[in-house]
Design a protein around this motif. Sequence first.
Motif, PDB file in Angstrom:
ATOM      1  N   THR A 214       0.930  -1.369   0.067  1.00  0.00           N
ATOM      2  CA  THR A 214       0.160  -0.008   0.046  1.00  0.00           C
ATOM      3  C   THR A 214       0.750   1.330   0.051  1.00  0.00           C
TER       4      THR A 214
ATOM      5  N   SER B  86      -6.406  -1.183  -7.144  1.00  0.00           N
ATOM      6  CA  SER B  86      -7.514  -0.374  -6.395  1.00  0.00           C
ATOM      7  C   SER B  86      -7.038  -0.071  -4.809  1.00  0.00           C
ATOM      8  N   LYS B  87      -6.020  -0.707  -4.391  1.00  0.00           N
ATOM      9  CA  LYS B  87      -5.649  -0.694  -2.901  1.00  0.00           C
ATOM     10  C   LYS B  87      -4.344   0.300  -2.842  1.00  0.00           C
TER      11      LYS B  87
END
Length: 293
Positions: free
Chosen positions: A138, A159-160
């Motif tokens: 992340t 998406s993260k």
Amino acid sequence: METLQTTFFLFVFVPLVNPAPPLQQESLQFYEYDTDVSMGSLTQQDYEMQPKDIRKDGTNISLDTSLMLQSDDSQLDVPPTKDTNLPTCLLCVCLSGSVYCEEIDIEAVPPLPKETAYLYARFNKIKRIAASDFADITTLRRIDFSGNRIEEIEDGAFSKLLLLEELSLAENRLVKLPVLPPKLTTFNANQNRIKSRGIKANAFKKLTNLAYLYLGHNALESVPLNLPESLRILHLQYNNITTITDDTFCKSNNTRYIRTRMDEIRMEGNPIVLAKHVNAFSCLRMLPVGTYY
């Protein structure tokens, strides 16, 4: 009678051999990518690459667009990641949160250290990006996959990555765009096979930080919809764009609207005569680059 005794001395001259000089290690020159650089000429050159710079043709790749990580030619024969048990940081170069995996013929994204912020995996043989490749990373802020063979990006692959600001997928084989993370400032998908139906209508609408969008040398039939107000540079050269509307860049219901941040639009190499669509550019400070007659 006295006997003369003659003594002979034998001198053997042994040449002195100078000891061999110590081996000098060849130093590797690393570029400092993990510093904040304004999106001026430096970052723009890094992501808006001309075809002769981006292709893996040896002498034509400049140091700005290809970091030479190997100290000799023998390192170019490293086997693909999927066929080796080498840890990523032995196969690649890991330095201060940056991972350099360039020109080593990997066929998949290698497992990355959890603190990775910058990934450079240019000029390899990667064909697919899976959602699991970045599921636990992340901290990523920049990813560069230029010059691979990517045909598919799994749903949710990015998406993260809520901190990701710069993403380059230039010179691959994509026919559609993935869902992009919300904080992108630079997105480069030059030299792919993307058609207009491969870009969702709201693909860029929520990217309120996006300033540099490169979609040149694709197969687009129209300009992408809902371009954000933050956009400064838009490259659409050498596509198949044949139509444009009054709402593509401007607002047909608001004659006072001005797109103040847009500095450059390139549309040369498209089969469209821009002079037939003058109302489409009424809100721009500068006319797009392209054919007007």
